[in-house]
Design a protein around this motif. Structure first.
Motif: not given
Length: 515
Positions: A240, A89, A430
């Motif tokens: 992230l 991810g 994403t």
């Protein structure tokens, strides 16, 4: 020879004009069309996607065996899954942009090769540290190949109906992969050993890699000088990864803990800083113009909400069948098989025709309504549920995913310019991963909290578990209703082909003057 016999037919002339237009696009954008059929490239991309999806679900069934054989602690065992999710991810956006700069084919092939090498290392692991490191490397390879997949597809299939068919195939691999992974993981672990849940990737991956070399179109890329924002890359990757790490940690620390709030605030600060950086950088990693497309922005929000909600079906329903209804792993996988078949029949059979006739937005709304109905039915599932009466209708209504996922993918890629296709693809993947992480954390935590509360008030374990799972189903319904609102309101201005004409840049019109 008469003039009538020498003149091309209208369909032939149309195909020739379309071929000439695609060749012009390829010439101006640096893409070399493959000698073989684009359909072979589609199969290659689907096989690669299936491997990465399978790897995210196949390992869950083998976790008890891995723990006993390698001596994992309970906390350490979670990193067999979390290490993969964190790398996958966190790196998708960067990998997508690198595809645009270095060439999507190069990044795709490198991702598959790394994924294969890491799979071999995971299958040969003899210590917990070796397995977690290999899983992290698998996530890096999976991010590289997955991030550019949709970018490759939209440059291969430019005609709306053909593109919708290709996206239907791509969506089916993602939906079916989770169900297949649960069944295959149990079979491989019981019949052979846990090592084979990773080693099975090697023959499949080698065939995929060999076919990809020939089938996937070569592209030069824009070059590193066109957009190497190293600072932005570090900020967004760190943000992230930290966000996913924070969400994963809520299972053990809770949402209101100092750890969760502190790390969450830091990840939000990093991601906000990334957007500020992109607005001011000379060569941004993610040009913010891509978010001006209502199709791109709306579809990504819808997808994140939808994926988060469907955790209630993909995982919570499976837990309900095993812990409340008493199904074993194999029976659970077979019980969920009708859902995979229904999604496949719709995604591969009718979604493209419906999108061509009614538009992606209408098809998306229909799919979301079906998915909402599927979770609503689960709210009335009793403790002693009958499969045909109480579960099968939900399995069939999940076919709405076969409408919603291809439509969302088409909308999400509708604003992609040729030089940004990899980045937009990375962004789309994403938001899927963020949605999955949020869904897993929120629904699992709330379900566990409700179960604990019912146990304290004297309910038996089965009733307490069922009550907790019903909370997860209700939250899933709420997320899908929110996704419906976004689809109705935000995507209102998107055209029937999935494109937001008002958001198209003038240089895109120069790139494809005949559109």
């Amino acid at each position: 020879m008469s003039s009538a016999s020498s003149a091309p037919s209208a369909p032939s002339a149309g195909r020739a004009a379309d071929n000439a237009r695609q060749a012009a696009i390829a010439s101006q954008s640096g893409i070399a069309r493959p000698a073989g059929s684009p359909r072979l490239a589609l199969l290659v991309i689907a096989a690669s996607a299936l491997m990465t999806v399978l790897d995210g679900s196949i390992v869950t069934v083998a976790m008890p065996s891995i723990q006993s054989r390698l001596g994992f602690s309970p906390a350490g065992l979670s990193w067999v899954v979390n290490g993969y999710q964190l790398a996958f991810g966190g790196l998708l956006l960067l990998a997508g942009r690198l595809g645009d700069l270095l060439g999507r084919k190069r990044v795709f092939l490198a991702g598959i090769a790394l994924f294969l090498a890491a799979s071999a290392a995971a299958g040969a692991a003899t210590t917990p540290a070796m397995l977690v490191a290999a899983r992290f490397a698998q996530g890096v390879g999976g991010a590289a190949s997955s991030a550019v997949s949709l970018g490759i597809l939209v440059t291969l299939f430019t005609e709306p109906r053909e593109r919708a068919k290709a996206l239907g195939v791509f969506a089916f691999t993602g939906a079916a992969g989770a169900s297949i992974g649960q069944v295959l993981g149990g079979v491989l672990t019981d019949a052979l050993s846990w090592h084979w849940i990773f080693l099975i990737n090697i023959p499949i991956g080698l065939l995929t890699l060999a076919a990809a070399v020939k089938a996937v179109p070569a592209d030069r890329g824009l070059g590193l000088r066109a957009g190497v924002d190293l600072i932005g890359a570090l900020i967004v990757t760190g943000g992230l990864m930290l966000a996913i790490y924070t969400v994963i940690g809520t299972a053990g620390h809770g949402w209101g803990s100092a750890r969760t709030l502190g790390l969450g605030a830091l990840s939000a600060l990093l991601l906000a800083g990334f957007f500020v950086r992109q607005a001011t950088a000379a060569d941004p990693l993610m040009p913010l113009r891509i978010l001006r497309s209502r199709g791109v922005a709306g579809a990504n929000v819808v997808q994140m909400l939808m994926i988060a909600a469907m955790f209630a079906f993909q995982i919570i329903v499976a837990l309900d069948m095993q812990k409340v209804l008493g199904y074993d792993a194999t029976k659970t996988g077979l019980a969920m098989l009708p859902a995979a078949v229904a999604i496949g029949a719709v995604a591969l059979g009718v979604s493209a025709r419906l999108i061509a006739k009614f538009g992606a937005r209408s098809v998306l709304i229909t799919g979301l309504l079906m998915l909402t109905g599927a979770l609503v039915l689960l709210l009335r599932m009793p403790i002693h549920a009958n499969y045909v009466r109480d579960l099968l209708p939900t399995m069939l209504l999940i076919a709405g995913g076969g409408l919603a996922m291809p439509a969302t993918a088409g909308l999400g890629m509708s604003g992609a310019r040729e030089q940004d296709a990899g980045l937009v693809s990375g962004l789309y993947n994403t938001t899927a991963q963020v949605g999955a992480a949020i869904g897993a954390a929120v629904l699992s935590t709330l379900a566990a909290g409700r179960t604990a509360g019912l146990l304290r008030t004297g309910h038996n374990p089965a009733a307490a578990l069922s009550g907790g799972y019903h909370v997860a189903f209700a939250i899933g319904v709420g997320l899908l209703v929110t996704a419906l609102v976004v689809a109705v309101v935000v995507l209102r201005g998107v055209g029937p082909d999935g494109k937001d004409d008002s958001a198209l840049e003038p240089d895109l019109e120069r790139l494809v003057p005949s559109l």
